[in-house]
Write a protein that holds these residues in place. Sequence first.
Motif, short mmCIF file in Angstrom:
data_model
loop_
_atom_site.label_atom_id
_atom_site.label_comp_id
_atom_site.label_asym_id
_atom_site.label_seq_id
_atom_site.Cartn_x
_atom_site.Cartn_y
_atom_site.Cartn_z
N ARG A 160 -9.76 2.70 -5.07
CA ARG A 160 -8.53 3.22 -5.68
C ARG A 160 -8.64 3.20 -7.20
O ARG A 160 -8.15 4.11 -7.88
CB ARG A 160 -7.32 2.43 -5.20
CG ARG A 160 -6.92 2.72 -3.76
CD ARG A 160 -5.58 2.12 -3.39
NE ARG A 160 -5.22 2.42 -2.02
CZ ARG A 160 -4.63 3.54 -1.62
NH1 ARG A 160 -4.32 4.49 -2.51
NH2 ARG A 160 -4.32 3.73 -0.36
N GLU A 161 -9.26 2.17 -7.75
CA GLU A 161 -9.45 2.11 -9.19
C GLU A 161 -10.32 3.28 -9.66
O GLU A 161 -10.07 3.88 -10.71
CB GLU A 161 -10.09 0.79 -9.59
CG GLU A 161 -10.31 0.64 -11.09
CD GLU A 161 -10.95 -0.69 -11.46
OE1 GLU A 161 -11.18 -0.92 -12.66
OE2 GLU A 161 -11.26 -1.48 -10.55
N THR B 58 -8.03 6.57 -9.36
CA THR B 58 -6.77 6.64 -10.08
C THR B 58 -6.88 7.45 -11.36
O THR B 58 -7.80 7.26 -12.16
CB THR B 58 -6.27 5.22 -10.42
OG1 THR B 58 -6.01 4.52 -9.20
CG2 THR B 58 -4.98 5.29 -11.23
N GLY B 59 -5.94 8.36 -11.52
CA GLY B 59 -5.89 9.17 -12.74
C GLY B 59 -6.88 10.30 -12.79
O GLY B 59 -6.98 10.99 -13.81
N SER C 296 -1.37 7.77 -9.53
CA SER C 296 -1.80 8.98 -10.23
C SER C 296 -3.16 9.40 -9.71
O SER C 296 -3.91 8.61 -9.14
CB SER C 296 -1.86 8.74 -11.75
OG SER C 296 -2.85 7.77 -12.06
N GLY C 297 -3.46 10.67 -9.90
CA GLY C 297 -4.72 11.20 -9.42
C GLY C 297 -4.51 12.14 -8.25
O GLY C 297 -3.38 12.33 -7.77
N SER D 147 -1.13 8.09 -5.25
CA SER D 147 -0.19 7.19 -5.93
C SER D 147 -0.97 6.03 -6.55
O SER D 147 -1.85 5.47 -5.89
CB SER D 147 0.84 6.66 -4.93
OG SER D 147 1.74 5.77 -5.56
#
Length: 317
Positions: A174-175, A178-179, A232-233, A230
């Motif tokens: 997820r890291e 993200t974005g 973001s991304g 969720s």
Amino acid sequence: MHGRVVRSTGSWYDVRTDEGLLIPCKVKGNFRLRGLRTTNPVAVGDGVSLTPPGQEGHAFITEIDERSNYIIRRASNLSKQSHILAANIDQALLLVTIARPETTTTFIDRFLASAEAYRIPVVLLFNKQDDLRDDGEKEQCAALMRLYGEIGYRCIALSARHLAAEQDSEAALRELLTGKTTLLAGHSGVGKSTLLNALIPTAGARTEVVSEAHGSGQHTTTYSALYELSPSGALIDVPGIKGFGTFDMEREELGHYFREIFQTGQSCRFSDCTHTHEPGCAVLQALDEGRIARSRYTSYLSMLEDKDENRYRMDAW
């Protein structure tokens, strides 16, 4: 009005406007992109301008924003045209499985070379770790992760269907996502839909059991779509394709898209060295000394010789 294309079925496009509305759109028949012969002038991920919806309930896309990048394949029926898979991608996540189905190094290398050509970073996700049946498969997976890790590609091992139970792996993934807008790629059956559902439960992507008899998966994605992550991304899922690799690539530039071949090739005697027969070739020397993997060089040769991509058929993503 302005928005982002989040779904493409071929003739229809769903656009999420900057205000958050989801509007079905069409493209006028004479709408084409200059300088790019493609079967689909608009792709998932495109930023677009559109007319307000008319009485019919749909709008028309009138303009496409300048793209930061895109990735294409040869159109299935029109060999001289391309098909845009997705646009404005921050990275690609290539799912790899050792067996059931097997992801060959040739497929991996062709995808990596094409992504390099379009300036798209790739992370390799070695999925279905829980499905490795013996020490031989485990060692094969470890060897591939070492190979691509040494070249400079980030490699992650996990099991998408047990992602919730692998908290450390899920957090790291997820890291990574993200974005960013991430393209999901891989053979049918490698677990793209399973991963998508694990990360975005509302996606509702359909999954199928891999055939034990043929060791291959079935197509479960029939259209291209973008799913919001969720907090973001976004993830872009695309239908499977048959051919991939050498479209829109110049033969003399192919070595640039294999990182270790390009780096080693800087020491070749001739600047236009093809790394096949020339005297003073640093790549051939590195190959003999084991500093370049034989599988990678074989993939390079197959693409070098592959002037007509239709000669080289791939299993679907």
